[in-house]
Design a protein around this motif. Structure first.
Motif, PDB file in Angstrom:
ATOM      1  N   ARG A  37      47.023  41.017  45.530  1.00 38.52           N
ATOM      2  CA  ARG A  37      46.436  40.806  44.234  1.00 38.52           C
ATOM      3  C   ARG A  37      46.371  42.279  43.652  1.00 38.52           C
ATOM      4  NH1 ARG A  37      47.640  36.195  43.428  1.00 38.52           N
ATOM      5  NH2 ARG A  37      46.630  34.665  44.904  1.00 38.52           N
ATOM      6  N   LYS A  38      46.665  42.131  42.260  1.00 36.17           N
ATOM      7  CA  LYS A  38      46.735  43.653  41.610  1.00 36.17           C
ATOM      8  C   LYS A  38      45.248  43.656  40.984  1.00 36.17           C
ATOM      9  CE  LYS A  38      49.679  46.013  38.024  1.00 36.17           C
ATOM     10  NZ  LYS A  38      50.416  45.721  37.039  1.00 36.17           N
ATOM     11  N   VAL A  39      44.584  44.693  41.246  1.00 37.46           N
ATOM     12  CA  VAL A  39      43.169  44.618  40.904  1.00 37.46           C
ATOM     13  C   VAL A  39      42.578  46.100  40.391  1.00 37.46           C
ATOM     14  CG1 VAL A  39      40.855  44.614  42.063  1.00 37.46           C
ATOM     15  CG2 VAL A  39      42.504  42.870  42.674  1.00 37.46           C
ATOM     16  N   LYS A  40      41.988  46.091  39.527  1.00 35.25           N
ATOM     17  CA  LYS A  40      41.297  47.022  38.836  1.00 35.25           C
ATOM     18  C   LYS A  40      40.129  47.571  39.836  1.00 35.25           C
ATOM     19  CE  LYS A  40      42.811  47.085  34.175  1.00 35.25           C
ATOM     20  NZ  LYS A  40      42.618  47.069  32.732  1.00 35.25           N
ATOM     21  N   ALA A  41      40.174  48.668  40.409  1.00 37.45           N
ATOM     22  CA  ALA A  41      38.876  49.027  41.532  1.00 37.45           C
ATOM     23  C   ALA A  41      38.232  50.374  41.417  1.00 37.45           C
ATOM     24  CB  ALA A  41      39.414  48.713  42.855  1.00 37.45           C
ATOM     25  N   VAL A  42      37.257  50.631  41.699  1.00 36.79           N
ATOM     26  CA  VAL A  42      36.752  52.156  41.756  1.00 36.79           C
ATOM     27  C   VAL A  42      37.107  52.494  43.182  1.00 36.79           C
ATOM     28  CG1 VAL A  42      34.789  53.472  41.691  1.00 36.79           C
ATOM     29  CG2 VAL A  42      34.600  51.338  40.349  1.00 36.79           C
ATOM     30  N   VAL A  43      38.113  53.781  42.496  1.00 37.50           N
ATOM     31  CA  VAL A  43      38.504  54.554  43.909  1.00 37.50           C
ATOM     32  C   VAL A  43      38.216  56.127  43.632  1.00 37.50           C
ATOM     33  CG1 VAL A  43      40.712  55.234  45.011  1.00 37.50           C
ATOM     34  CG2 VAL A  43      40.418  53.112  44.148  1.00 37.50           C
ATOM     35  N   ASP A  44      37.293  56.655  44.548  1.00 37.95           N
ATOM     36  CA  ASP A  44      36.692  57.911  44.552  1.00 37.95           C
ATOM     37  C   ASP A  44      36.088  58.168  43.207  1.00 37.95           C
ATOM     38  OD1 ASP A  44      37.791  58.442  47.071  1.00 37.95           O
ATOM     39  OD2 ASP A  44      39.733  59.040  46.375  1.00 37.95           O
ATOM     40  N   GLY A  45      35.543  57.109  42.682  1.00 34.18           N
ATOM     41  CA  GLY A  45      34.500  57.615  41.451  1.00 34.18           C
ATOM     42  C   GLY A  45      35.275  57.151  40.239  1.00 34.18           C
ATOM     43  N   THR A  46      36.717  57.007  40.383  1.00 32.15           N
ATOM     44  CA  THR A  46      37.447  56.467  39.165  1.00 32.15           C
ATOM     45  C   THR A  46      38.129  55.242  39.089  1.00 32.15           C
ATOM     46  OG1 THR A  46      39.497  57.737  40.026  1.00 32.15           O
ATOM     47  CG2 THR A  46      38.015  58.886  38.830  1.00 32.15           C
ATOM     48  N   ASN A  47      38.508  54.624  38.069  1.00 29.77           N
ATOM     49  CA  ASN A  47      39.110  53.371  38.015  1.00 29.77           C
ATOM     50  C   ASN A  47      40.439  53.512  38.188  1.00 29.77           C
ATOM     51  OD1 ASN A  47      36.479  52.275  37.469  1.00 29.77           O
ATOM     52  ND2 ASN A  47      36.559  52.159  35.224  1.00 29.77           N
ATOM     53  N   LYS A  48      41.055  52.602  39.195  1.00 29.75           N
ATOM     54  CA  LYS A  48      42.447  52.834  39.197  1.00 29.75           C
ATOM     55  C   LYS A  48      42.679  51.275  39.737  1.00 29.75           C
ATOM     56  CE  LYS A  48      43.274  57.386  41.293  1.00 29.75           C
ATOM     57  NZ  LYS A  48      43.566  58.182  42.474  1.00 29.75           N
ATOM     58  N   THR A  49      44.364  51.060  39.292  1.00 26.96           N
ATOM     59  CA  THR A  49      44.962  49.598  39.742  1.00 26.96           C
ATOM     60  C   THR A  49      45.274  49.792  41.224  1.00 26.96           C
ATOM     61  OG1 THR A  49      45.167  49.460  37.369  1.00 26.96           O
ATOM     62  CG2 THR A  49      46.639  48.152  38.898  1.00 26.96           C
ATOM     63  N   VAL A  50      45.078  49.164  42.027  1.00 22.75           N
ATOM     64  CA  VAL A  50      45.418  49.179  43.293  1.00 22.75           C
ATOM     65  C   VAL A  50      45.848  47.815  43.806  1.00 22.75           C
ATOM     66  CG1 VAL A  50      43.875  50.973  44.116  1.00 22.75           C
ATOM     67  CG2 VAL A  50      43.150  48.891  44.088  1.00 22.75           C
ATOM     68  N   TYR A  51      46.676  47.442  44.624  1.00 26.88           N
ATOM     69  CA  TYR A  51      47.147  46.219  45.375  1.00 26.88           C
ATOM     70  C   TYR A  51      46.321  45.794  46.701  1.00 26.88           C
ATOM     71  CZ  TYR A  51      51.018  46.561  42.176  1.00 26.88           C
ATOM     72  OH  TYR A  51      51.923  46.620  40.883  1.00 26.88           O
ATOM     73  N   VAL A  52      45.643  44.945  46.518  1.00 28.45           N
ATOM     74  CA  VAL A  52      44.717  44.324  47.677  1.00 28.45           C
ATOM     75  C   VAL A  52      44.997  43.279  47.982  1.00 28.45           C
ATOM     76  CG1 VAL A  52      42.345  44.562  48.426  1.00 28.45           C
ATOM     77  CG2 VAL A  52      42.915  46.242  46.602  1.00 28.45           C
ATOM     78  N   CYS A  53      44.939  42.914  49.501  1.00 30.21           N
ATOM     79  CA  CYS A  53      44.928  41.595  49.791  1.00 30.21           C
ATOM     80  C   CYS A  53      43.714  40.863  49.599  1.00 30.21           C
ATOM     81  CB  CYS A  53      45.300  41.511  51.374  1.00 30.21           C
ATOM     82  SG  CYS A  53      44.125  41.895  52.622  1.00 30.21           S
ATOM     83  N   SER A  54      43.712  39.343  49.720  1.00 33.78           N
ATOM     84  CA  SER A  54      42.666  38.565  49.157  1.00 33.78           C
ATOM     85  C   SER A  54      41.673  38.512  50.259  1.00 33.78           C
ATOM     86  CB  SER A  54      43.318  37.246  49.056  1.00 33.78           C
ATOM     87  OG  SER A  54      43.806  36.658  50.235  1.00 33.78           O
ATOM     88  N   ARG A  55      41.895  38.966  51.518  1.00 25.03           N
ATOM     89  CA  ARG A  55      40.990  39.075  52.488  1.00 25.03           C
ATOM     90  C   ARG A  55      40.107  40.358  52.441  1.00 25.03           C
ATOM     91  NH1 ARG A  55      41.866  38.075  58.796  1.00 25.03           N
ATOM     92  NH2 ARG A  55      42.024  35.931  57.881  1.00 25.03           N
ATOM     93  N   CYS A  56      40.376  41.290  52.019  1.00 26.49           N
ATOM     94  CA  CYS A  56      39.589  42.485  51.601  1.00 26.49           C
ATOM     95  C   CYS A  56      38.818  42.190  50.299  1.00 26.49           C
ATOM     96  CB  CYS A  56      40.706  43.757  51.456  1.00 26.49           C
ATOM     97  SG  CYS A  56      41.322  44.427  53.009  1.00 26.49           S
ATOM     98  N   LEU A  57      39.469  41.735  49.372  1.00 26.14           N
ATOM     99  CA  LEU A  57      38.641  41.084  48.367  1.00 26.14           C
ATOM    100  C   LEU A  57      37.511  40.298  48.515  1.00 26.14           C
ATOM    101  CD1 LEU A  57      41.307  40.531  45.295  1.00 26.14           C
ATOM    102  CD2 LEU A  57      39.641  42.194  45.454  1.00 26.14           C
ATOM    103  N   ARG A  58      37.641  39.491  49.434  1.00 26.47           N
ATOM    104  CA  ARG A  58      36.709  38.438  49.897  1.00 26.47           C
ATOM    105  C   ARG A  58      35.457  39.177  50.744  1.00 26.47           C
ATOM    106  NH1 ARG A  58      39.239  33.412  52.656  1.00 26.47           N
ATOM    107  NH2 ARG A  58      40.240  35.309  53.359  1.00 26.47           N
ATOM    108  N   SER A  59      36.072  40.041  51.456  1.00 25.00           N
ATOM    109  CA  SER A  59      34.969  40.817  52.458  1.00 25.00           C
ATOM    110  C   SER A  59      34.032  41.870  51.850  1.00 25.00           C
ATOM    111  CB  SER A  59      35.606  40.966  53.721  1.00 25.00           C
ATOM    112  OG  SER A  59      36.671  42.181  53.540  1.00 25.00           O
ATOM    113  N   GLY A  60      34.640  42.117  50.591  1.00 25.67           N
ATOM    114  CA  GLY A  60      33.910  43.101  49.834  1.00 25.67           C
ATOM    115  C   GLY A  60      34.332  44.480  50.251  1.00 25.67           C
TER     116      GLY A  60
END
Length: 61
Positions: free
Chosen positions: A33-56
């Motif tokens: 999934r293409k997700v906007k996430a907080v990486v090192d204190g800044t908002n970035k668009t990253v590609y993350v699998c659904s398992r990592c999204l579900r597990s927090g």
């Protein structure tokens, strides 16, 4: 680009095997999934699998 930026899960190769035991190549792709996430204190668009999204493992922006 089918690779998770958190856990590194990627494409896996193998065979489909028919009833007569003929083998053909196939792939298993992760649910990316293409997700906007907080990486090192800044908002970035990253590609993350659904398992990592579900597990927090990813903090959404």
């Amino acid at each position: 680009m089918a690779k998770c930026s958190v856990c590194g899960k990627g494409v896996v190769f193998g065979n489909t095997i028919s009833h007569s035991h003929r083998k053909c190549n196939r792939t298993w792709k992760p649910n990316i999934r293409k997700v906007k996430a907080v990486v090192d204190g800044t908002n970035k668009t990253v590609y993350v699998c659904s398992r990592c999204l579900r597990s927090g493992k990813v903090e959404r922006a």
